[in-house]
Design a protein around this motif. Structure first.
Motif, PDB file in Angstrom:
ATOM      1  N   GLY A  15       0.793  -1.177   0.119  1.00  0.00           N
ATOM      2  CA  GLY A  15       0.054  -0.044  -0.006  1.00  0.00           C
ATOM      3  C   GLY A  15       0.826   1.335  -0.041  1.00  0.00           C
ATOM      4  O   GLY A  15       0.283   2.249  -0.340  1.00  0.00           O
ATOM      5  N   LEU A  16       2.152   1.188   0.228  1.00  0.00           N
ATOM      6  CA  LEU A  16       2.869   2.423   0.373  1.00  0.00           C
ATOM      7  C   LEU A  16       3.780   2.601  -0.574  1.00  0.00           C
ATOM      8  O   LEU A  16       4.650   3.442  -0.583  1.00  0.00           O
ATOM      9  CB  LEU A  16       3.751   2.608   1.889  1.00  0.00           C
ATOM     10  N   SER A  17       3.915   1.887  -1.779  1.00  0.00           N
ATOM     11  CA  SER A  17       4.765   1.802  -2.531  1.00  0.00           C
ATOM     12  C   SER A  17       4.691   3.020  -3.373  1.00  0.00           C
ATOM     13  O   SER A  17       6.009   3.437  -3.945  1.00  0.00           O
ATOM     14  CB  SER A  17       4.670   0.497  -3.754  1.00  0.00           C
ATOM     15  N   GLU A  18       3.715   3.608  -3.801  1.00  0.00           N
ATOM     16  CA  GLU A  18       3.641   4.997  -4.579  1.00  0.00           C
ATOM     17  C   GLU A  18       3.869   6.234  -3.729  1.00  0.00           C
ATOM     18  O   GLU A  18       3.900   7.246  -4.248  1.00  0.00           O
ATOM     19  CB  GLU A  18       2.559   4.930  -5.393  1.00  0.00           C
ATOM     20  N   THR A  19       3.924   6.036  -2.426  1.00  0.00           N
ATOM     21  CA  THR A  19       3.788   7.278  -1.489  1.00  0.00           C
ATOM     22  C   THR A  19       5.221   7.626  -0.844  1.00  0.00           C
ATOM     23  O   THR A  19       5.236   8.512   0.125  1.00  0.00           O
ATOM     24  CB  THR A  19       2.649   7.205  -0.492  1.00  0.00           C
ATOM     25  N   VAL A  24       8.368  11.762   4.587  1.00  0.00           N
ATOM     26  CA  VAL A  24       8.564  12.541   5.804  1.00  0.00           C
ATOM     27  C   VAL A  24       7.206  13.402   6.119  1.00  0.00           C
ATOM     28  O   VAL A  24       7.075  13.379   7.243  1.00  0.00           O
ATOM     29  CB  VAL A  24       9.679  13.545   5.664  1.00  0.00           C
ATOM     30  N   VAL A  25       6.651  13.822   5.298  1.00  0.00           N
ATOM     31  CA  VAL A  25       5.398  14.382   5.260  1.00  0.00           C
ATOM     32  C   VAL A  25       4.380  13.496   5.911  1.00  0.00           C
ATOM     33  O   VAL A  25       3.585  13.938   6.770  1.00  0.00           O
ATOM     34  CB  VAL A  25       4.850  14.969   3.997  1.00  0.00           C
ATOM     35  N   ILE A  26       4.327  12.338   5.358  1.00  0.00           N
ATOM     36  CA  ILE A  26       3.025  11.387   5.759  1.00  0.00           C
ATOM     37  C   ILE A  26       3.499  10.852   6.863  1.00  0.00           C
ATOM     38  O   ILE A  26       2.722  10.615   7.674  1.00  0.00           O
ATOM     39  CB  ILE A  26       3.150  10.209   4.546  1.00  0.00           C
ATOM     40  N   PHE A  27       4.628  10.619   7.201  1.00  0.00           N
ATOM     41  CA  PHE A  27       5.079  10.125   8.614  1.00  0.00           C
ATOM     42  C   PHE A  27       4.688  11.108   9.837  1.00  0.00           C
ATOM     43  O   PHE A  27       4.231  10.981  10.673  1.00  0.00           O
ATOM     44  CB  PHE A  27       6.775   9.985   8.711  1.00  0.00           C
ATOM     45  N   SER A  28       5.037  12.582   9.389  1.00  0.00           N
ATOM     46  CA  SER A  28       4.646  13.724  10.281  1.00  0.00           C
ATOM     47  C   SER A  28       3.052  13.670  10.632  1.00  0.00           C
ATOM     48  O   SER A  28       2.797  13.881  11.677  1.00  0.00           O
ATOM     49  CB  SER A  28       5.249  14.883   9.845  1.00  0.00           C
ATOM     50  N   LEU A  29       2.421  13.655   9.384  1.00  0.00           N
ATOM     51  CA  LEU A  29       1.006  13.734   9.567  1.00  0.00           C
ATOM     52  C   LEU A  29       0.451  12.462  10.253  1.00  0.00           C
ATOM     53  O   LEU A  29      -0.505  12.733  11.168  1.00  0.00           O
ATOM     54  CB  LEU A  29       0.140  13.839   8.197  1.00  0.00           C
ATOM     55  N   THR A  30       1.021  11.206   9.993  1.00  0.00           N
ATOM     56  CA  THR A  30       0.374  10.123  10.566  1.00  0.00           C
ATOM     57  C   THR A  30       0.929   9.975  12.132  1.00  0.00           C
ATOM     58  O   THR A  30      -0.090   9.806  13.004  1.00  0.00           O
ATOM     59  CB  THR A  30       1.075   8.833  10.043  1.00  0.00           C
ATOM     60  N   LEU A  31       2.046  10.698  12.490  1.00  0.00           N
ATOM     61  CA  LEU A  31       2.322  10.620  14.028  1.00  0.00           C
ATOM     62  C   LEU A  31       1.575  11.828  14.661  1.00  0.00           C
ATOM     63  O   LEU A  31       0.847  11.636  15.792  1.00  0.00           O
ATOM     64  CB  LEU A  31       3.865  11.016  14.013  1.00  0.00           C
ATOM     65  N   LYS A  79       2.589   0.309  13.677  1.00  0.00           N
ATOM     66  CA  LYS A  79       3.057  -0.485  12.488  1.00  0.00           C
ATOM     67  C   LYS A  79       3.334   0.476  11.084  1.00  0.00           C
ATOM     68  O   LYS A  79       4.458   0.495  10.432  1.00  0.00           O
ATOM     69  CB  LYS A  79       2.190  -1.650  12.133  1.00  0.00           C
ATOM     70  N   ILE A  80       2.309   1.364  11.003  1.00  0.00           N
ATOM     71  CA  ILE A  80       2.440   2.021   9.655  1.00  0.00           C
ATOM     72  C   ILE A  80       3.774   3.071   9.759  1.00  0.00           C
ATOM     73  O   ILE A  80       4.456   3.504   9.015  1.00  0.00           O
ATOM     74  CB  ILE A  80       1.291   2.721   9.335  1.00  0.00           C
ATOM     75  N   LEU A  81       3.822   3.639  11.222  1.00  0.00           N
ATOM     76  CA  LEU A  81       5.000   4.582  11.239  1.00  0.00           C
ATOM     77  C   LEU A  81       6.332   3.889  11.239  1.00  0.00           C
ATOM     78  O   LEU A  81       7.190   4.476  10.379  1.00  0.00           O
ATOM     79  CB  LEU A  81       4.906   5.031  12.869  1.00  0.00           C
ATOM     80  N   TRP A  82       6.309   2.716  11.590  1.00  0.00           N
ATOM     81  CA  TRP A  82       7.636   1.921  11.194  1.00  0.00           C
ATOM     82  C   TRP A  82       7.726   1.649   9.759  1.00  0.00           C
ATOM     83  O   TRP A  82       8.840   1.781   9.313  1.00  0.00           O
ATOM     84  CB  TRP A  82       7.507   0.659  12.071  1.00  0.00           C
ATOM     85  N   ASP A  83       6.718   1.281   9.123  1.00  0.00           N
ATOM     86  CA  ASP A  83       6.835   1.370   7.546  1.00  0.00           C
ATOM     87  C   ASP A  83       7.319   2.180   6.816  1.00  0.00           C
ATOM     88  O   ASP A  83       8.110   2.309   5.898  1.00  0.00           O
ATOM     89  CB  ASP A  83       5.545   0.781   7.172  1.00  0.00           C
TER      90      ASP A  83
END
Length: 313
Positions: A15-19, A24-31, A79-83
């Motif tokens: 699911g993360l292959s294209e993003t 960094v942006v996605i990690f920050s928003l997810t956190l 898990k998604i933050l680790w990925d």
């Protein structure tokens, strides 16, 4: 091709292959999202625990609801933050089953808790004279156990049935492990007949929960029509519950419809959001709705904030 479940020791999540260019942006928003979920849910739980005036069924059920709002996302966000920090997005076979169990039981528990909360509002408004005898401490404890243990057992049954399947691929085209995604990898479709039957029975059980909620509110609305006091009570305590219910149903139904009938041509970012929105929107929005709408909680939280501001000065 893999023809034995024992050969699948790892699952690859695509699911993360294209993003990953925006990791960094996605990690920050997810956190940030996960921190917000923890903050608002813990705030309500602690407020209800510390204030003895809130040790009554409606608030105890709300605390249970918020606890479930912490439980489900905790099976996903770490898990998604680790990925997002890892070049390879994998999960162990046992880890995948555990994540599927947590997410499945989280969704089922949410529906069960909402059904119990609807029953509580029905008794409070339609049968106020016997409310405290019906919603006694033993019965409340029984209802809380029902809203947690029954969904967990139903979910565990679905996951155990999935674990017996022989899988032909370790590739899951989602961000997370869910029961249907594991079943989809079965080598022999005939082996999934029992899984499908149990899945449909599970759906019927929770459709019945929805029917019970609908019936409760039919009676509540009929009662409120003829009483100004009950209308005020409905607006104060039932509107947040109905809002939470609608948000929950919209997010879950959208995901189910996307699984069954969704286009495969959607951008991966949109596809990912649809797949995880029930882990993003309700856990944040629900505590905010109750926090702003229920006077006791709002006053308590505002009082604590005001007190801390005075101390800082």
């Amino acid at each position: 091709m893999m023809h034995n479940v024992s050969h699948v020791s790892l699952f690859f999540l695509s699911g993360l292959s294209e993003t990953m260019n925006y990791r960094v942006v996605i990690f920050s928003l997810t956190l940030l999202c996960y921190c917000c979920i923890v903050l608002v849910n813990v705030a309500l739980i602690v407020t209800i625990i510390l204030d003895k005036n809130m040790h009554e069924p409606m608030y105890i059920l709300l605390a249970t609801f918020c606890m479930n709002g912490l439980y489900g996302p905790t099976g996903f966000y770490p898990k998604i933050l680790w990925d997002l920090l890892s070049p390879v997005h994998v999960i162990s076979y046992s880890g995948c089953l555990v994540q599927a169990l947590v997410i499945h039981s989280f969704v089922c528990s949410d529906m069960s808790i909402l059904a119990v909360m609807a029953y509580d509002r029905y008794v409070s408004i339609c049968r106020p004279l016997v409310y405290h005898s019906i919603m006694s401490t033993p019965r409340l404890l029984m209802l809380v156990c029902f809203s947690w243990l029954t969904p967990f057992c139903i979910s565990a049954m679905n996951i155990i049935l999935a674990s017996r399947l022989k899988l032909c691929s370790p590739y899951i085209d989602r961000l997370i492990c869910v029961n249907w995604a594991i079943v989809k990898l079965a080598c022999f479709p005939a082996d999934t007949i029992v899984n499908n039957i149990v899945a449909y029975i599970t759906m019927i059980i929770y459709v019945c929960h929805g029917f019970c909620i609908f019936c409760s509110y039919v009676y509540v609305i009929k009662t409120c029509v003829h009483s100004l006091e009950n209308r005020a009570k409905f607006m104060q305590t039932c509107v947040p519950h109905l809002t939470s219910l609608l948000i929950f149903l919209m997010t879950v139904v959208l995901d189910i419809m996307h699984i069954r009938f969704g286009s495969t041509d959607l951008p991966q970012t949109l596809d990912n959001f649809i797949a995880i929105e029930f882990l993003v929107i309700p856990p944040i929005i629900n505590p905010l709705i109750y926090g702003f709408k229920l006077t006791k909680i709002r006053n308590r939280i505002l009082g604590c904030i005001t007190f801390k501001i005075k101390l800082l000065r």
